[in-house]
Design a protein around this motif. Structure first.
Motif, short mmCIF file in Angstrom:
data_model
loop_
_atom_site.label_atom_id
_atom_site.label_comp_id
_atom_site.label_asym_id
_atom_site.label_seq_id
_atom_site.Cartn_x
_atom_site.Cartn_y
_atom_site.Cartn_z
N ALA A 135 62.31 66.00 39.72
CA ALA A 135 61.81 64.83 40.46
C ALA A 135 62.88 63.74 40.49
N THR A 136 62.66 62.78 41.39
CA THR A 136 63.46 61.56 41.44
C THR A 136 62.49 60.40 41.56
N THR A 137 62.63 59.42 40.68
CA THR A 137 61.79 58.23 40.68
C THR A 137 62.70 57.03 40.48
N GLN A 138 62.52 55.97 41.27
CA GLN A 138 63.34 54.77 41.17
C GLN A 138 64.83 55.11 41.23
N ASP A 139 65.19 56.06 42.09
CA ASP A 139 66.56 56.52 42.25
C ASP A 139 67.15 57.14 40.98
N VAL A 140 66.29 57.63 40.09
CA VAL A 140 66.72 58.26 38.84
C VAL A 140 66.23 59.70 38.84
N ALA A 141 67.14 60.64 38.58
CA ALA A 141 66.75 62.05 38.47
C ALA A 141 65.95 62.24 37.19
#
Length: 188
Positions: A135-141
């Protein structure tokens, strides 16, 4: 006689001071690096309370897969429980283990493993292995990994990182189970 009594008392005092120092060291070794920092980001999806508002109770039987995690073969990651289940096609947990989440959490839902890396340096500077990203959340992998040194420290709350750390043996099992395209279900 007074002389030997004072030596005895001095010895007991030294033992008591050593015991207090040892206990203080143990307490400091287990204390968070920054006790005032919230380890979750404001957009964290990891609730620390039950739906009724009280503290969450630990699962009675950790082998029981969360009911809201779908069906079929999958990796299930429970945010609040900090636990992962490897579930076979029949819906039975073949392995479960605890993890240390990072500062950025995936939103509950279904994902697929998108990439894997055998060995890399994590965004926190630690050498990690068996990285399984989903996943990617808040531009973080966001992904699972194990530190090569076997550590699972609490993350630095001042950094946005997405590594969900586990013990090396658990990382080996997840690496074998979660190939590209494997289903990952995140539950609250």
């Amino acid at each position: 006689m007074a002389r030997s009594s004072s030596g005895f008392v001095a010895g007991l005092t030294a033992v008591a001071v050593a015991a207090v120092c040892f206990l203080a060291y143990q307490a400091s070794a287990n204390a968070p690096a920054n006790p005032s920092a919230d380890p979750r980001t404001p957009n964290s999806a990891a609730p620390s309370v039950s739906p009724s508002g009280g503290p969450r109770k630990p699962a009675e039987n950790p082998l029981v897969v969360p009911a809201d995690s779908g069906s079929g073969a999958r990796v299930v990651y429970a945010l609040a429980d900090r636990r992962v289940w490897l579930v076979d096609a029949k819906g039975k947990a073949t392995r479960t283990f605890t993890v240390m989440p990072s500062t950025v959490h995936p939103v509950p839902g279904a994902y697929s493993v998108t990439s894997r890396s055998g060995s890399v340096r994590g965004s926190d500077g630690v050498q990690i292995e068996h990285v399984v990203r989903f996943a990617t959340t808040q531009d973080v992998a966001i992904g699972f990994s194990a530190a090569v040194d076997g550590s699972t420290p609490a993350p630095d709350a001042s950094k946005k990182t997405g590594g969900i750390r586990m013990k090396r043996t658990d990382g080996d099992a997840l690496w074998t189970f979660a190939v590209i395209g494997a289903k990952v279900v995140v539950v609250a």
